[in-house]
Enzyme design. Sequence first.
Site, PDB file in Angstrom:
ATOM      1  N   CYS A 116     -31.318  13.939  19.477  1.00 41.90           N
ATOM      2  CA  CYS A 116     -30.415  15.105  19.537  1.00 41.90           C
ATOM      3  C   CYS A 116     -30.952  16.210  20.451  1.00 41.90           C
ATOM      4  CB  CYS A 116     -30.174  15.663  18.151  1.00 41.90           C
ATOM      5  SG  CYS A 116     -29.664  14.410  16.978  1.00 41.90           S
ATOM      6  N   HIS A 256     -27.566  22.845  18.144  1.00 38.22           N
ATOM      7  CA  HIS A 256     -27.189  21.460  17.863  1.00 38.22           C
ATOM      8  C   HIS A 256     -26.294  21.450  16.627  1.00 38.22           C
ATOM      9  CE1 HIS A 256     -27.115  17.297  17.149  1.00 38.22           C
ATOM     10  NE2 HIS A 256     -27.990  17.295  16.164  1.00 38.22           N
ATOM     11  N   ASN A 286     -21.584  15.322  14.254  1.00 34.44           N
ATOM     12  CA  ASN A 286     -22.853  15.368  14.980  1.00 34.44           C
ATOM     13  C   ASN A 286     -22.811  14.341  16.115  1.00 34.44           C
ATOM     14  OD1 ASN A 286     -25.498  15.048  15.827  1.00 34.44           O
ATOM     15  ND2 ASN A 286     -26.371  15.037  13.767  1.00 34.44           N
TER      16      ASN A 286
END
Length: 334
Positions: A116, A256, A286
């Site tokens: 990520c 994020h 996500n």
Amino acid sequence: MNGLRSVGILGTGSYTPEKVLTNADLEKMVETSDEWIVSRTGIRERRICSPEEASSDLAFEAAKKALKKAKISAEQLDMIIVATVTPDTMFPSTACILQEKLGASKASALDVSAACTGFLYGVATGTQFIANGLYRYVLVIGVETLSKITNYKDRNTCVLFGDGAGAAVLGPVAEGSGFQSFDLGADGSGGQLLSQPAGGSRMPATAETVANNLHYLTMAGSEVFKFAVRVMNSATETVLEKAGVDKEEIDLLVPHQANLRIIDSAIKRFGLSEDKVAINLDRYGNMSSASIPVALDEAVEAGRVKDGDTVVLVGFGGGLTWGATLLRWNTTEA
Ligand code: UT7
């Protein structure tokens, strides 16, 4: 940046697949509820690519938009960096596949694997080549087709992830603007907390690994949660401090998009009003390395970022890894 050329983002672009997977859809697939997903994560729906689509296809769409906004052609690119944990193939790299699709014949190309945090690792890497004068234009992409490695029978993970791509064209900007500071970090001791066990050289893919679901991603959610809250705040503090900027000066924080509760902790810590935080996980879930560049592109498109603004990008994820950068927004090439 210490006598080096200043580097900024000249243009952004994003792409998400058409197919929407809602919480109501997931209620029919696993033992879960819209109420649980929304209250524990903030996610309402996510995008899922078609069986024919691979990461380079999503990346291609995002890249075209970013190049257009940056007003440069693919032939002018000196380098392509693709951050992904869902490459088209183990090799060749997705960056090489994208280079061919774009016709970016002059560009070198490589993939970055930092889960990520990948987009931020990619941006930090690309910036160095421009700052030292070796290159002029670097395309950085965060792209994921996480649906391809998600087990839709595992409620611990399948409600969280989605597919998408975000892109940024980096280039030289007026001295003093663009990227002011970076913070990148890693803690390999936490690697097992978020991983795809099979398919690499440690455990090559076999009929047995597939039967045991070892080709799917796994996550120890609550451990990662604690780590995420800690590093998101510390990485943001580090880039503020390195740049000599107060938290009150932040115009836009692009975190994020893993969990609204993690983002809320940063909102509280830095005393930010909601209009100063880019949030899109309710619509996309996500998207790992694509989360930050998609949220940034949407903020740009919505007119939420103007020249001179102080923008902080911050991420965390598998590896474990984390990263942040602070920039004085300027899309005018120098
Ligand atoms: O992008 C990379 C970084 N990733 C992250 O930052 C993710 C960080 N972690 C998280 O966001 C959260 O830990 C999760 C959203 C993954 C989980 O939330 P949580 O509040 O930490 O829940 P939990 O894992 O502690 O589970 C609580 C309960 C468990 O039941 P028991 O054992 O208490 O009976 C789970 O089995 O919730 C259950 N549960 C679910 N229930 C309904 C887990 N997933 C689901 C689900 N629906 N989808």
